[in-house]
Design a protein around this motif. Structure first.
Motif, PDB file in Angstrom:
ATOM      1  N   ASN A  52       0.854  -1.184   0.000  1.00 13.37           N
ATOM      2  CA  ASN A  52       0.000   0.000   0.000  1.00 13.37           C
ATOM      3  C   ASN A  52       0.887   1.230   0.000  1.00 13.37           C
ATOM      4  OD1 ASN A  52      -1.848   2.043   0.386  1.00 13.37           O
ATOM      5  ND2 ASN A  52      -3.117   0.851   1.791  1.00 13.37           N
ATOM      6  N   LEU A  53       0.908   1.930  -1.121  1.00 10.57           N
ATOM      7  CA  LEU A  53       1.826   3.063  -1.286  1.00 10.57           C
ATOM      8  C   LEU A  53       1.500   4.241  -0.369  1.00 10.57           C
ATOM      9  CD1 LEU A  53       4.227   3.926  -3.069  1.00 10.57           C
ATOM     10  CD2 LEU A  53       2.584   4.885  -4.680  1.00 10.57           C
ATOM     11  N   ALA A  54       0.287   4.245   0.169  1.00 13.33           N
ATOM     12  CA  ALA A  54      -0.104   5.378   1.016  1.00 13.33           C
ATOM     13  C   ALA A  54       0.656   5.383   2.341  1.00 13.33           C
ATOM     14  CB  ALA A  54      -1.600   5.335   1.281  1.00 13.33           C
ATOM     15  N   PHE A  55       1.168   4.248   2.748  1.00 12.53           N
ATOM     16  CA  PHE A  55       1.924   4.171   4.001  1.00 12.53           C
ATOM     17  C   PHE A  55       3.414   4.136   3.660  1.00 12.53           C
ATOM     18  CE2 PHE A  55      -2.223   2.155   4.689  1.00 12.53           C
ATOM     19  CZ  PHE A  55      -2.706   2.952   5.723  1.00 12.53           C
ATOM     20  N   GLN A  56       4.118   5.234   3.980  1.00 13.78           N
ATOM     21  CA  GLN A  56       5.490   5.351   3.456  1.00 13.78           C
ATOM     22  C   GLN A  56       6.565   5.385   4.535  1.00 13.78           C
ATOM     23  OE1 GLN A  56       5.454   8.715   0.764  1.00 13.78           O
ATOM     24  NE2 GLN A  56       3.921   7.755  -0.557  1.00 13.78           N
ATOM     25  N   GLY A  57       6.170   5.480   5.794  1.00 12.84           N
ATOM     26  CA  GLY A  57       7.184   5.568   6.849  1.00 12.84           C
ATOM     27  C   GLY A  57       7.901   6.898   6.774  1.00 12.84           C
ATOM     28  N   ALA A  58       7.173   7.978   7.045  1.00  9.93           N
ATOM     29  CA  ALA A  58       7.766   9.326   6.999  1.00  9.93           C
ATOM     30  C   ALA A  58       8.099   9.773   8.415  1.00  9.93           C
ATOM     31  CB  ALA A  58       6.784  10.299   6.358  1.00  9.93           C
ATOM     32  N   PHE A  59       9.326  10.298   8.593  1.00 11.03           N
ATOM     33  CA  PHE A  59       9.785  10.687   9.931  1.00 11.03           C
ATOM     34  C   PHE A  59      10.585  11.992   9.846  1.00 11.03           C
ATOM     35  CE2 PHE A  59       9.339   6.081   9.823  1.00 11.03           C
ATOM     36  CZ  PHE A  59       8.523   5.863  10.919  1.00 11.03           C
ATOM     37  N   PRO A  60      10.662  12.725  10.976  1.00  7.72           N
ATOM     38  CA  PRO A  60      11.406  13.985  10.941  1.00  7.72           C
ATOM     39  C   PRO A  60      12.886  13.773  10.603  1.00  7.72           C
ATOM     40  CG  PRO A  60      10.257  13.686  13.041  1.00  7.72           C
ATOM     41  CD  PRO A  60      10.068  12.440  12.273  1.00  7.72           C
ATOM     42  N   LYS A  61      13.423  14.721   9.863  1.00  7.62           N
ATOM     43  CA  LYS A  61      14.832  14.682   9.429  1.00  7.62           C
ATOM     44  C   LYS A  61      15.802  14.503  10.600  1.00  7.62           C
ATOM     45  CE  LYS A  61      18.100  17.933   7.466  1.00  7.62           C
ATOM     46  NZ  LYS A  61      18.334  19.276   6.987  1.00  7.62           N
ATOM     47  N   ILE A  62      15.420  15.080  11.728  1.00 14.20           N
ATOM     48  CA  ILE A  62      16.310  15.063  12.897  1.00 14.20           C
ATOM     49  C   ILE A  62      16.677  13.638  13.342  1.00 14.20           C
ATOM     50  CG2 ILE A  62      14.454  15.169  14.639  1.00 14.20           C
ATOM     51  CD1 ILE A  62      16.189  17.235  16.091  1.00 14.20           C
ATOM     52  N   PHE A 107      12.223  13.404   1.329  1.00 15.90           N
ATOM     53  CA  PHE A 107      10.953  13.614   0.643  1.00 15.90           C
ATOM     54  C   PHE A 107      10.282  14.784   1.339  1.00 15.90           C
ATOM     55  CE2 PHE A 107       6.450  12.383  -0.309  1.00 15.90           C
ATOM     56  CZ  PHE A 107       6.552  12.433  -1.704  1.00 15.90           C
ATOM     57  N   TYR A 108      10.272  15.929   0.662  1.00 15.43           N
ATOM     58  CA  TYR A 108       9.714  17.163   1.230  1.00 15.43           C
ATOM     59  C   TYR A 108      10.242  17.418   2.644  1.00 15.43           C
ATOM     60  CZ  TYR A 108       6.645  17.248  -2.793  1.00 15.43           C
ATOM     61  OH  TYR A 108       6.170  17.292  -4.082  1.00 15.43           O
ATOM     62  N   GLY A 109      11.537  17.322   2.783  1.00 13.18           N
ATOM     63  CA  GLY A 109      12.185  17.680   4.050  1.00 13.18           C
ATOM     64  C   GLY A 109      12.132  16.610   5.126  1.00 13.18           C
ATOM     65  N   LYS A 110      11.492  15.482   4.819  1.00 15.65           N
ATOM     66  CA  LYS A 110      11.410  14.413   5.827  1.00 15.65           C
ATOM     67  C   LYS A 110      12.148  13.154   5.361  1.00 15.65           C
ATOM     68  CE  LYS A 110       7.178  15.173   8.330  1.00 15.65           C
ATOM     69  NZ  LYS A 110       5.899  14.609   8.679  1.00 15.65           N
ATOM     70  N   ILE A 111      12.364  12.247   6.293  1.00 17.19           N
ATOM     71  CA  ILE A 111      12.888  10.917   5.938  1.00 17.19           C
ATOM     72  C   ILE A 111      11.718  10.116   5.384  1.00 17.19           C
ATOM     73  CG2 ILE A 111      13.857   8.762   6.852  1.00 17.19           C
ATOM     74  CD1 ILE A 111      14.841  10.400   9.275  1.00 17.19           C
ATOM     75  N   ASN A 112      11.921   9.461   4.256  1.00 13.62           N
ATOM     76  CA  ASN A 112      10.867   8.610   3.707  1.00 13.62           C
ATOM     77  C   ASN A 112      11.473   7.225   3.444  1.00 13.62           C
ATOM     78  OD1 ASN A 112       9.149   7.249   1.771  1.00 13.62           O
ATOM     79  ND2 ASN A 112       8.063   9.190   1.546  1.00 13.62           N
ATOM     80  N   LEU A 113      11.134   6.285   4.307  1.00 12.24           N
ATOM     81  CA  LEU A 113      11.773   4.964   4.233  1.00 12.24           C
ATOM     82  C   LEU A 113      11.368   4.217   2.967  1.00 12.24           C
ATOM     83  CD1 LEU A 113      11.525   3.730   7.952  1.00 12.24           C
ATOM     84  CD2 LEU A 113      13.404   4.907   6.822  1.00 12.24           C
ATOM     85  N   LEU A 114      10.082   4.301   2.610  1.00 12.72           N
ATOM     86  CA  LEU A 114       9.641   3.551   1.428  1.00 12.72           C
ATOM     87  C   LEU A 114      10.337   4.065   0.170  1.00 12.72           C
ATOM     88  CD1 LEU A 114       7.695   1.243   0.613  1.00 12.72           C
ATOM     89  CD2 LEU A 114       6.083   3.008  -0.088  1.00 12.72           C
ATOM     90  N   LYS A 115      10.470   5.368   0.093  1.00 11.37           N
ATOM     91  CA  LYS A 115      11.129   5.957  -1.081  1.00 11.37           C
ATOM     92  C   LYS A 115      12.555   5.395  -1.218  1.00 11.37           C
ATOM     93  CE  LYS A 115      12.962  10.216  -2.945  1.00 11.37           C
ATOM     94  NZ  LYS A 115      13.408  11.561  -2.644  1.00 11.37           N
ATOM     95  N   ALA A 116      13.284   5.388  -0.109  1.00  9.91           N
ATOM     96  CA  ALA A 116      14.659   4.871  -0.163  1.00  9.91           C
ATOM     97  C   ALA A 116      14.661   3.405  -0.567  1.00  9.91           C
ATOM     98  CB  ALA A 116      15.330   5.054   1.198  1.00  9.91           C
ATOM     99  N   GLY A 117      13.716   2.646  -0.029  1.00  7.04           N
ATOM    100  CA  GLY A 117      13.630   1.226  -0.384  1.00  7.04           C
ATOM    101  C   GLY A 117      13.393   1.041  -1.873  1.00  7.04           C
ATOM    102  N   ILE A 118      12.518   1.857  -2.439  1.00  9.28           N
ATOM    103  CA  ILE A 118      12.223   1.754  -3.882  1.00  9.28           C
ATOM    104  C   ILE A 118      13.484   2.038  -4.692  1.00  9.28           C
ATOM    105  CG2 ILE A 118      10.945   2.842  -5.788  1.00  9.28           C
ATOM    106  CD1 ILE A 118       8.648   3.368  -3.718  1.00  9.28           C
ATOM    107  N   ILE A 119      14.267   3.009  -4.239  1.00  7.44           N
ATOM    108  CA  ILE A 119      15.478   3.375  -4.987  1.00  7.44           C
ATOM    109  C   ILE A 119      16.557   2.289  -4.870  1.00  7.44           C
ATOM    110  CG2 ILE A 119      17.394   5.048  -5.045  1.00  7.44           C
ATOM    111  CD1 ILE A 119      15.282   7.198  -4.214  1.00  7.44           C
TER     112      ILE A 119
END
Ligand code: ADP
Length: 469
Positions: A156-166, A185-197
Motif C-alpha cells: 500500500n503506497l499510502a503508508f510510506q514511513g515518513a519521519f522527521p529529518k532530525i 521527501f519534502y524535508g522528511k525521511i521517507n523509508l519507502l522511497k529509499a527502499g524503492i530506490i
C-alpha cells in the motif's frame, strides 16, 4: 533457492490486514515449489507465548510454518511488547523509526549469525524498506551479504514511513543519503522511497496497481521515483490461502460447504448471521457484508453517504471493522437510526469475519483505491458476490456479471460517486430477485480461482531471473 522473508505481519502470528495473509501464505507456496524459506518478524505482544514459539536466546525466538519454514521472531520487549503493532488509540507510536530500524538491522545481523544461506531477501512495505539500503550501503563489503538480492513489495503506497529529518543519524548511514535521490521527501525521511530506490526489484500486488502508482492520481507523490524504476517494477497479483479460507473446513461458520454444494448451507449461514446480529430473519432480504479497516480508502465515506438510500431499498448491511474513531461513532449512530438495515461490529474478530463472508449474499468493497485486496477474493471463495469500484486489484479480480452470456463474478462501478455505487447495488438486487441468475452468478463467484499457485510461480521466476544477473 533460499529466500528470507522480512515482514512486520505474518498470519497467524501478527495481523492487522492483508499483508499478514500474504506473508503467511506466499512462503508456504514458495516452499511447495522447492524454495528454502525463512521468515523474520518482530516478536510483538500479540504473538503471545502460545507454546509454538521457542526462545533461542534473548535476541531471537523461533516457530514453524508450512513444512520446514523457520519463523524467527526478533526480540525487544521495549519496542515490541506493546498492545498495538504500529500504534494505539492515541495514534502511531512516536518511535516507529527506531522500532523498525532495529528490526531491519537485527534481522540482517541474525541471518549471518545463524549462518543462514540467503539468495534473496523479500521485504514488505516501509517497515522493512531499510533492508535494501543497508545491503548496499552498510554490508556490501561483507562477503556474506554481497551477493544477496533484495526485492521490495509495496502492499500500500499510502503508508510510506515518513519521519522527521532530525532522526536521520539514528539510521547509521552516511549523511549524503539524506538527499532527493535517497531518503529525502519534502524535508522528511521517507523509508519507502529509499527502499524503492535501493531494492534490486520492486513489486506490487496487482498488475493494474503497478501501472496506477506511476500516475499522479495514485502515486502518493512517489510517482516520479516509481517511474524512474519502471523497468524493475512489476505487478504480481496476490493469491489467497485456500487452506486458511476454506468453507469446507471452516470451524468458524455455522454450516460448512463446498463449491459444488453450497446453496442450502449459505441460506443456513445467512439465517444464523441475521439472528446473531439482531436483524430481521428473512431469506428474501439481500444481505450485504463489509469486513475491513474503517478508513476513507475502504469506501466508508461512500457507504455513509449512501446510507439513507440503502435504508429505503429493503436491504441489510453488516459492517465489521476497526479504524478511524470518527467512523466508529458515525457507524454506531447509523445502526441506531436504522436498526433493521444496519448491524455494526466495530472490532477485530476472525470468527465473525468468517461468518460474514459465509453468510452474506453480497460483499461491499467500494475502495477508493485498492493495491490488491483480499477481502473480495475471500468473499468469492465463500460464494458471496462482491460489489467493487474499478481500481487496482479489484479491477483485476472482479468482472461484471453479464446477464446475456452469464459470465462474470460480481458488480463493478467505474466512477467513484454515490449514484454509480447505488446503481451497482440496485443491479445486484435485480439479480438477487431472479433466483436462477443469482445462482449462476454465485456459482461463477465460488468457482473463481485465486490460489497462490500461479502467483508464487511468478515470484519464483522473478527471483530466478534476479539471481541470474
Ligand atoms: P488491507 O488493505 O487492510 O490489507 P485486504 O483486503 O488486503 O485489506 O485484507 C484485509 C484482511 O484483514 C482480510 O483478511 C480481512 O478479512 C481482515 N480484516 C480486516 N478487518 C478485520 C476485522 N475487523 N476483523 C477481522 N478481520 C479483519
Amino acid at each position: 533457492m533460499k529466500i528470507a522473508f522480512c515482514s512486520s505481519e505474518v498470519y497467524p502470528f501478527a495481523k492487522t490486514g492483508g499483508l499478514a495473509d500474504v506473508s503467511g501464505a506466499l512462503p508456504i507456496a514458495l516452499e511447495k515449489l522447492g524454495a528454502e524459506v525463512s521468515i523474520f518478524l518482530p516478536h510483538f505482544k500479540t504473538v503471545g507465548n502460545n507454546g509454538h514459539v521457542t526462545r533461542i536466546n534473548n535476541r531471537i525466538s523461533v516457530a514453524r510454518l508450512g513444512k520446514k519454514i523457520n519463523v524467527y521472531f526478533i526480540e525487544n520487549e521495549e519496542y515490541f511488547g506493546r498492545e498495538g503493532l504500529y500504534g494505539d488509540s492515541a495514534g502511531d507510536y512516536s518511535d516507529n523509526l527506531e522500532r523498525f530500524q532495529f528490526f531491519c538491522l537485527e534481522s540482517l545481523k541474525l541471518m549471518k549469525e545463524l549462518s543462514l544461506p540467503v539468495d534473496v531477501i523479500h521485504c514488505h512495505d516501509w517497515q522493512t524498506a531499510l533492508i535494501p539500503v543497508y545491503l548496499k550501503e552498510k554490508f556490501q563489503q561483507d562477503p556474506f551479504y554481497r551477493k544477496i538480492k533484495s526485492v521490495l513489495t509495496i502492499h500500500n503506497l499510502a503508508f510510506q514511513g515518513a519521519f522527521p529529518k532530525i532522526k536521520f543519524p539514528h539510521l547509521g548511514l552516511e549523511e549524503k543519503l539524506f538527499s532527493p535521490n535517497g531518503f529525502e521527501f519534502y524535508g522528511k525521511i521517507n523509508l519507502l522511497k529509499a527502499g524503492i530506490i535501493f531494492a534490486d526489484q520492486v513489486t506490487t500486488v496487482s498488475q493494474r496497481y503497478a501501472k496506477e502508482i506511476q500516475t499522479k492520481e495514485f502515486g502518493c507523490g512517489l510517482e516520479g521515483v516509481l517511474s524512474n524504476r519502471k523497468n524493475e517494477t512489476v505487478g504480481i497479483l496476490n493469491g489467497l490461502d485456500y487452506d486458511v479460507w476454506n468453507p469446507y473446513e471452516d470451524v468458524h461458520v455455522r454450516m460448512k460447504f463446498s463449491k459444488d454444494d453450497f446453496f442450502q448451507a449459505k441460506a443456513e449461514n445467512k439465517k444464523y448471521l441475521q439472528d446473531s446480529l439482531d436483524l430481521p430473519i428473512d431469506p428474501n432480504i439481500p444481505l450485504y457484508g463489509f469486513v475491513g479497516r474503517l478508513s476513507h480508502q475502504k469506501g466508508i465515506d461512500l457507504i455513509l453517504e449512501s446510507a439513507d438510500d440503502l435504508a429505503k431499498m429493503n436491504v441489510q448491511v453488516v459492517i465489521q471493522g476497526i479504524g478511524d474513531e470518527k467512523y466508529h461513532s458515525l457507524l454506531s449512530e447509523l445502526e441506531i437510526r436504522y436498526p433493521k438495515t444496519f448491524a455494526m461490529c466495530l472490532k477485530f474478530n476472525e470468527d465473525l469475519a468468517h461468518q460474514i463472508y459465509a453468510g452474506s449474499d453480497f460483499f461491499l468493497m467500494p475502495s477508493t483505491y485498492e493495491p490488491c485486496g483480499l477481502s473480495q477474493m475471500i468473499s468469492l471463495r465463500y460464494g458471496t458476490v462482491p460489489i467493487v469500484f474499478k481500481t487496482g486489484g479489484l479491477a483485476d479480480t472482479v468482472m461484471f456479471y453479464n446477464v446475456q452470456n452469464k459470465s462474470g463474478n460480481g458488480f463493478v462501478f467505474d466512477q467513484y460517486n454515490k449514484r454509480k455505487f447505488l446503481t451497482a447495488v440496485e443491479e445486484s438486487i435485480g439479480i438477487f430477485k431472479s433466483q436462477k441468475d443469482f445462482d449462476i452468478l454465485r456459482n461463477n463467484a465460488i468457482h473463481s480461482d485465486f490460489t497462490w499457485d500461479q502467483s508464487a510461480k511468478k515470484y519464483w521466476d522473478l527471483f530466478k531471473c534476479l539471481l541470474s544477473v
